[in-house]
Scaffold this motif. Sequence first.
Motif, PDB file in Angstrom:
ATOM      1  N   TYR A  98       1.174  -1.474   0.143  1.00 44.85           N
ATOM      2  CA  TYR A  98       0.015  -0.258  -0.006  1.00 44.85           C
ATOM      3  C   TYR A  98       0.569   1.114  -0.152  1.00 44.85           C
ATOM      4  CZ  TYR A  98      -3.685  -3.042   1.028  1.00 44.85           C
ATOM      5  OH  TYR A  98      -4.560  -4.099   1.044  1.00 44.85           O
ATOM      6  N   GLY A  99       0.775   2.163  -0.736  1.00 43.03           N
ATOM      7  CA  GLY A  99       1.200   3.465  -0.877  1.00 43.03           C
ATOM      8  C   GLY A  99       0.508   4.557   0.346  1.00 43.03           C
ATOM      9  N   ILE A 100       1.653   5.272   1.215  1.00 42.69           N
ATOM     10  CA  ILE A 100       0.666   5.729   1.718  1.00 42.69           C
ATOM     11  C   ILE A 100       0.875   7.439   1.993  1.00 42.69           C
ATOM     12  CG2 ILE A 100       0.896   6.629   4.489  1.00 42.69           C
ATOM     13  CD1 ILE A 100       1.265   3.315   4.024  1.00 42.69           C
ATOM     14  N   VAL A 101      -0.651   7.878   2.706  1.00 42.64           N
ATOM     15  CA  VAL A 101      -0.746   9.740   2.020  1.00 42.64           C
ATOM     16  C   VAL A 101      -0.862   9.766   4.233  1.00 42.64           C
ATOM     17  CG1 VAL A 101      -2.382  11.364   1.916  1.00 42.64           C
ATOM     18  CG2 VAL A 101      -2.050   9.631   0.186  1.00 42.64           C
ATOM     19  N   PHE A 102       0.246  11.153   4.221  1.00 40.49           N
ATOM     20  CA  PHE A 102       0.110  11.312   5.922  1.00 40.49           C
ATOM     21  C   PHE A 102      -1.378  12.439   5.321  1.00 40.49           C
ATOM     22  CE2 PHE A 102       3.776   8.826   5.761  1.00 40.49           C
ATOM     23  CZ  PHE A 102       3.452   8.390   6.658  1.00 40.49           C
ATOM     24  N   GLU A 103      -1.170  13.290   6.455  1.00 39.62           N
ATOM     25  CA  GLU A 103      -2.324  14.554   5.679  1.00 39.62           C
ATOM     26  C   GLU A 103      -1.932  15.563   7.471  1.00 39.62           C
ATOM     27  OE1 GLU A 103      -6.580  14.663   4.628  1.00 39.62           O
ATOM     28  OE2 GLU A 103      -5.997  12.664   4.654  1.00 39.62           O
ATOM     29  N   THR A 104      -1.226  16.264   7.683  1.00 34.55           N
ATOM     30  CA  THR A 104      -1.466  17.240   9.047  1.00 34.55           C
ATOM     31  C   THR A 104      -1.978  18.010   8.694  1.00 34.55           C
ATOM     32  OG1 THR A 104       0.606  18.781   8.269  1.00 34.55           O
ATOM     33  CG2 THR A 104       1.146  16.275   9.264  1.00 34.55           C
ATOM     34  N   SER A 105      -2.325  19.351   9.887  1.00 34.03           N
ATOM     35  CA  SER A 105      -3.443  20.460   9.346  1.00 34.03           C
ATOM     36  C   SER A 105      -2.392  21.077   8.547  1.00 34.03           C
ATOM     37  CB  SER A 105      -3.508  21.080  10.950  1.00 34.03           C
ATOM     38  OG  SER A 105      -1.856  20.879  11.583  1.00 34.03           O
ATOM     39  N   ARG A 106      -1.532  21.058   8.625  1.00 38.58           N
ATOM     40  CA  ARG A 106      -0.555  22.494   7.430  1.00 38.58           C
ATOM     41  C   ARG A 106       0.256  21.452   6.459  1.00 38.58           C
ATOM     42  NH1 ARG A 106       0.340  21.241  12.729  1.00 38.58           N
ATOM     43  NH2 ARG A 106       1.910  18.796  12.086  1.00 38.58           N
ATOM     44  N   HIS A 107       0.301  20.644   5.611  1.00 38.66           N
ATOM     45  CA  HIS A 107       0.502  19.492   4.503  1.00 38.66           C
ATOM     46  C   HIS A 107      -0.146  18.121   4.532  1.00 38.66           C
ATOM     47  CE1 HIS A 107       3.281  21.885   6.196  1.00 38.66           C
ATOM     48  NE2 HIS A 107       3.697  22.914   5.349  1.00 38.66           N
ATOM     49  N   THR A 108      -0.048  17.793   2.924  1.00 35.82           N
ATOM     50  CA  THR A 108      -0.171  16.388   2.879  1.00 35.82           C
ATOM     51  C   THR A 108       1.285  15.950   1.902  1.00 35.82           C
ATOM     52  OG1 THR A 108      -2.097  17.336   2.284  1.00 35.82           O
ATOM     53  CG2 THR A 108      -2.069  15.264   1.443  1.00 35.82           C
ATOM     54  N   ILE A 109       1.390  15.036   2.423  1.00 37.59           N
ATOM     55  CA  ILE A 109       2.431  13.958   1.800  1.00 37.59           C
ATOM     56  C   ILE A 109       2.245  12.446   1.101  1.00 37.59           C
ATOM     57  CG2 ILE A 109       4.680  13.264   2.499  1.00 37.59           C
ATOM     58  CD1 ILE A 109       4.709  14.574   4.794  1.00 37.59           C
ATOM     59  N   ALA A 110       2.547  12.245   0.092  1.00 39.74           N
ATOM     60  CA  ALA A 110       2.319  11.236  -0.625  1.00 39.74           C
ATOM     61  C   ALA A 110       2.870  10.317  -1.137  1.00 39.74           C
ATOM     62  CB  ALA A 110       1.257  11.808  -2.052  1.00 39.74           C
ATOM     63  N   CYS A 111       3.393   8.973  -0.153  1.00 35.13           N
ATOM     64  CA  CYS A 111       4.481   7.908  -0.652  1.00 35.13           C
ATOM     65  C   CYS A 111       3.870   6.766  -1.584  1.00 35.13           C
ATOM     66  CB  CYS A 111       4.745   7.603   0.817  1.00 35.13           C
ATOM     67  SG  CYS A 111       5.416   8.696   1.946  1.00 35.13           S
ATOM     68  N   ILE A 112       4.350   7.355  -2.738  1.00 28.71           N
ATOM     69  CA  ILE A 112       4.269   6.336  -4.098  1.00 28.71           C
ATOM     70  C   ILE A 112       4.844   4.910  -3.337  1.00 28.71           C
ATOM     71  CG2 ILE A 112       3.974   5.764  -6.139  1.00 28.71           C
ATOM     72  CD1 ILE A 112       2.694   8.792  -6.534  1.00 28.71           C
ATOM     73  N   VAL A 113       4.829   3.554  -3.119  1.00 27.24           N
ATOM     74  CA  VAL A 113       6.324   3.004  -2.355  1.00 27.24           C
ATOM     75  C   VAL A 113       6.082   2.333  -3.712  1.00 27.24           C
ATOM     76  CG1 VAL A 113       5.647   3.301   0.237  1.00 27.24           C
ATOM     77  CG2 VAL A 113       4.124   2.118  -1.176  1.00 27.24           C
ATOM     78  N   ASP A 114       6.627   0.405  -3.560  1.00 30.15           N
ATOM     79  CA  ASP A 114       6.997  -0.200  -4.654  1.00 30.15           C
ATOM     80  C   ASP A 114       5.385  -0.653  -5.333  1.00 30.15           C
ATOM     81  OD1 ASP A 114       9.530   0.733  -3.931  1.00 30.15           O
ATOM     82  OD2 ASP A 114      10.044  -1.697  -3.379  1.00 30.15           O
ATOM     83  N   SER A 115       5.879  -0.270  -6.252  1.00 29.53           N
ATOM     84  CA  SER A 115       4.770  -1.115  -7.801  1.00 29.53           C
ATOM     85  C   SER A 115       5.527  -0.618  -9.012  1.00 29.53           C
ATOM     86  CB  SER A 115       3.358   0.628  -7.572  1.00 29.53           C
ATOM     87  OG  SER A 115       2.379  -0.189  -8.442  1.00 29.53           O
ATOM     88  N   LYS A 116       4.651  -1.748  -9.785  1.00 22.59           N
ATOM     89  CA  LYS A 116       4.134  -1.605 -10.928  1.00 22.59           C
ATOM     90  C   LYS A 116       3.979  -0.182 -11.462  1.00 22.59           C
ATOM     91  CE  LYS A 116       2.798  -4.593 -15.209  1.00 22.59           C
ATOM     92  NZ  LYS A 116       2.614  -5.516 -15.056  1.00 22.59           N
ATOM     93  N   TYR A 117       3.476   0.088 -12.820  1.00 19.82           N
ATOM     94  CA  TYR A 117       2.982   1.739 -12.975  1.00 19.82           C
ATOM     95  C   TYR A 117       0.761   0.886 -13.350  1.00 19.82           C
ATOM     96  CZ  TYR A 117       0.883   5.448 -15.172  1.00 19.82           C
ATOM     97  OH  TYR A 117      -0.057   6.522 -15.836  1.00 19.82           O
ATOM     98  N   PHE A 118       0.710   1.793 -12.993  1.00 15.90           N
ATOM     99  CA  PHE A 118      -0.559   1.962 -13.149  1.00 15.90           C
ATOM    100  C   PHE A 118      -1.331   2.688 -13.178  1.00 15.90           C
ATOM    101  CE2 PHE A 118      -2.884   1.415  -9.599  1.00 15.90           C
ATOM    102  CZ  PHE A 118      -2.274   0.944  -8.350  1.00 15.90           C
ATOM    103  N   ASP A 119      -2.371   3.523 -14.299  1.00 16.75           N
ATOM    104  CA  ASP A 119      -3.077   4.550 -14.449  1.00 16.75           C
ATOM    105  C   ASP A 119      -3.833   4.842 -12.861  1.00 16.75           C
ATOM    106  OD1 ASP A 119      -1.786   4.865 -16.693  1.00 16.75           O
ATOM    107  OD2 ASP A 119      -3.797   4.362 -17.199  1.00 16.75           O
ATOM    108  N   ALA A 120      -3.917   4.657 -11.950  1.00 19.96           N
ATOM    109  CA  ALA A 120      -4.914   4.978 -10.759  1.00 19.96           C
ATOM    110  C   ALA A 120      -3.247   5.877  -9.634  1.00 19.96           C
ATOM    111  CB  ALA A 120      -5.372   3.692 -10.462  1.00 19.96           C
TER     112      ALA A 120
END
Length: 269
Positions: free
Chosen positions: A157-179
Amino acid sequence: MKKEQTDNLSPETDLLTFLGTAGARVMVAHQILASGGLWLDLGGTQVLLDPGPGCLVQATKRKLDPGKLQAIVLSHRHLDHSGDINVMVEAMTDGGFKKRGILFCPGDAINSDDPVILKYLRGYPERIEILKEGQRYTVGDFFLSTPLRHQHGVETYGIVFETSRHTIACIVDSKYFDALCTAYKAELLIINVVRLESGGPYEHLSVPDAEHIIKEIKPKAAILTHFGMTMWRAKPWEVASVLSQRTGTQVIAARDGMKFDLAELSKSD
Ligand SMILES: [Zn+2]
């Protein structure tokens, strides 16, 4: 009178520390780059993502105290992400004497025939949360979400962290797909880019994939990490510079020990 110092040193700051930037077999096995994962200080709450081999050494070397972690997040069970997961759970909980912190992991890290989370320490954290696609979890005063199950062999699973200040998305290991281009809208995008060239049977993202994803998501900044040998030979900082020009987004190559303060993003407004 001097203000008293507390453990919560940075209540208004979101600060990342890269405890490693190596991805996949050769880079990790030879420790050409470190492989300790990503440490996030989110407004004073300490979180660790993917404690690969050497995480404990890298964290303590950088004066990051595992005993202050509130959560450990495992994106998937591959060894370059999970090598130090057990020792970090021990360190977070003082060997089980302090029942504290949350461990987030995919079901197959616990329930498969070959689990990577040792049974004897599963009772040490305050609780274990099994990650599922499309879920959102609360940790202290921030949210962690898992918008997508990735295409990567094992449950990932990729992980998104949302604080009251910022949003950080971590696209971890994966084959490419459009989603991947729609699920990770964030100000800061961190992408595991193992390979320089696209093609082949690999379930990893390449530089052309990263370019496409960054153009689609248009974050304020993108950080490349988790480099395989082809990326390392190409000098990730040079690749990042070319990607910055081609995407119009600031693209940075992570370095071992690099700190990134998300306040940097506001400056570019
Ligand atoms: Zn993997």
